[in-house]
Design a protein around this motif. Structure first.
Motif, PDB file in Angstrom:
ATOM      1  N   VAL A 121      11.084  24.841  84.568  1.00 44.69           N
ATOM      2  CA  VAL A 121      11.728  24.419  82.329  1.00 44.69           C
ATOM      3  C   VAL A 121      12.661  25.177  82.793  1.00 44.69           C
ATOM      4  O   VAL A 121      13.724  24.919  81.500  1.00 44.69           O
ATOM      5  N   VAL A 122      13.267  26.447  83.282  1.00 46.02           N
ATOM      6  CA  VAL A 122      14.252  27.024  82.700  1.00 46.02           C
ATOM      7  C   VAL A 122      14.982  26.237  83.905  1.00 46.02           C
ATOM      8  O   VAL A 122      16.313  26.143  83.076  1.00 46.02           O
ATOM      9  N   ALA A 123      15.364  25.676  84.293  1.00 44.96           N
ATOM     10  CA  ALA A 123      16.156  24.608  85.178  1.00 44.96           C
ATOM     11  C   ALA A 123      16.988  23.544  84.173  1.00 44.96           C
ATOM     12  O   ALA A 123      17.596  23.583  83.767  1.00 44.96           O
ATOM     13  N   LEU A 124      15.554  23.327  83.614  1.00 47.01           N
ATOM     14  CA  LEU A 124      15.978  22.264  82.476  1.00 47.01           C
ATOM     15  C   LEU A 124      17.126  22.648  81.370  1.00 47.01           C
ATOM     16  O   LEU A 124      17.573  21.573  81.303  1.00 47.01           O
ATOM     17  N   PHE A 125      16.208  23.926  81.151  1.00 49.16           N
ATOM     18  CA  PHE A 125      16.922  24.864  80.197  1.00 49.16           C
ATOM     19  C   PHE A 125      18.227  24.473  79.989  1.00 49.16           C
ATOM     20  O   PHE A 125      19.434  24.399  79.416  1.00 49.16           O
ATOM     21  N   GLY A 126      18.745  25.161  81.553  1.00 50.44           N
ATOM     22  CA  GLY A 126      20.065  25.482  81.883  1.00 50.44           C
ATOM     23  C   GLY A 126      20.942  24.249  81.817  1.00 50.44           C
ATOM     24  O   GLY A 126      22.079  23.683  81.467  1.00 50.44           O
ATOM     25  N   MET A 127      20.541  23.182  82.467  1.00 50.36           N
ATOM     26  CA  MET A 127      21.314  21.654  82.325  1.00 50.36           C
ATOM     27  C   MET A 127      21.547  20.676  81.068  1.00 50.36           C
ATOM     28  O   MET A 127      22.219  20.454  80.463  1.00 50.36           O
ATOM     29  N   TRP A 128      20.422  21.546  79.375  1.00 51.57           N
ATOM     30  CA  TRP A 128      20.143  21.133  78.714  1.00 51.57           C
ATOM     31  C   TRP A 128      21.896  22.040  77.989  1.00 51.57           C
ATOM     32  O   TRP A 128      22.119  21.259  77.367  1.00 51.57           O
ATOM     33  N   ILE A 129      21.714  23.224  78.053  1.00 52.19           N
ATOM     34  CA  ILE A 129      22.388  23.632  78.174  1.00 52.19           C
ATOM     35  C   ILE A 129      24.119  23.668  78.437  1.00 52.19           C
ATOM     36  O   ILE A 129      24.697  23.179  77.343  1.00 52.19           O
ATOM     37  N   GLY A 130      24.363  22.858  79.158  1.00 52.50           N
ATOM     38  CA  GLY A 130      25.266  22.310  80.064  1.00 52.50           C
ATOM     39  C   GLY A 130      25.482  20.662  79.747  1.00 52.50           C
ATOM     40  O   GLY A 130      26.775  20.704  79.093  1.00 52.50           O
ATOM     41  N   VAL A 131      24.751  20.189  79.423  1.00 54.74           N
ATOM     42  CA  VAL A 131      24.946  18.905  78.247  1.00 54.74           C
ATOM     43  C   VAL A 131      25.779  19.677  77.271  1.00 54.74           C
ATOM     44  O   VAL A 131      26.472  18.888  76.532  1.00 54.74           O
ATOM     45  N   LEU A 132      24.770  20.449  76.102  1.00 56.67           N
ATOM     46  CA  LEU A 132      25.330  20.662  74.981  1.00 56.67           C
ATOM     47  C   LEU A 132      26.577  21.250  75.148  1.00 56.67           C
ATOM     48  O   LEU A 132      27.236  20.797  74.207  1.00 56.67           O
ATOM     49  N   LEU A 133      27.358  22.053  75.942  1.00 58.40           N
ATOM     50  CA  LEU A 133      28.286  22.142  76.079  1.00 58.40           C
ATOM     51  C   LEU A 133      29.664  21.862  76.465  1.00 58.40           C
ATOM     52  O   LEU A 133      30.903  21.256  75.579  1.00 58.40           O
ATOM     53  N   ALA A 134      29.294  20.524  76.464  1.00 52.56           N
ATOM     54  CA  ALA A 134      29.581  19.058  77.147  1.00 52.56           C
ATOM     55  C   ALA A 134      29.911  19.047  76.134  1.00 52.56           C
ATOM     56  O   ALA A 134      30.982  18.110  76.389  1.00 52.56           O
ATOM     57  N   VAL A 135      29.305  18.567  74.971  1.00 49.87           N
ATOM     58  CA  VAL A 135      29.799  17.862  73.506  1.00 49.87           C
ATOM     59  C   VAL A 135      29.873  18.722  72.235  1.00 49.87           C
ATOM     60  O   VAL A 135      30.769  17.941  71.598  1.00 49.87           O
ATOM     61  N   LEU A 136      30.158  19.976  72.979  1.00 51.72           N
ATOM     62  CA  LEU A 136      30.662  20.822  71.527  1.00 51.72           C
ATOM     63  C   LEU A 136      32.296  20.798  71.842  1.00 51.72           C
ATOM     64  O   LEU A 136      32.655  20.854  72.771  1.00 51.72           O
TER      65      LEU A 136
END
Length: 136
Positions: A121-136
């Motif tokens: 789940v932590v890895a998934l959250f890290g991936m979510w952060i990566g996607v979020l940072l890419a769209v900001l």
């Protein structure tokens, strides 16, 4: 297109087929050992012996957080969040699913299984952060 994220997605899909194979074999063994009859499991799978129920539970788990994983893989590829860090997080998630299965269909020790699940789940959250940072 970067293939860095395609490989862990394909690996997890392969792992899901492996888990399905484990489930099939355990159910087949239950029938062969006459531990269960077709009528016993026609409506509910609770009559299967524990090894088959554990495999079934783990197979069902393959359609819970992995749904988030596959969505994040697609989103990451769409927005260009395909760094080596994202790929490492994806592989970490896949590894956590494999270890989770081994524990779940083996000893089923929750003291081991829960932290492995949490790591995924932590890895998934890290991936979510990566996607979020890419769209900001």
């Amino acid at each position: 297109m970067s293939l860095k994220l395609v490989y862990p997605a394909l690996a997890l899909i392969l792992w899901m087929f492996v888990v399905l194979g484990i489930l099939f074999l355990r159910r087949k063994q239950a029938f062969a050992a006459k531990q269960v009859r077709m009528a016993d499991v026609a409506v509910s799978t609770e009559a299967y012996p524990q090894p088959a129920r554990l495999a079934a539970a783990n197979f069902a788990n393959q359609f819970e957080t992995p749904v988030i994983f596959f969505a994040l893989i697609m989103l990451a590829m769409e927005v260009g969040a395909t760094s080596y860090i994202m790929a490492a997080l994806a592989w970490l998630y896949v590894a956590s699913r494999v270890v989770h299965t081994v524990i779940h269909v083996g000893s089923n020790d929750l003291r081991l299984r829960a932290p492995v699940f949490a790591l995924g789940v932590v890895a998934l959250f890290g991936m979510w952060i990566g996607v979020l940072l890419a769209v900001l």
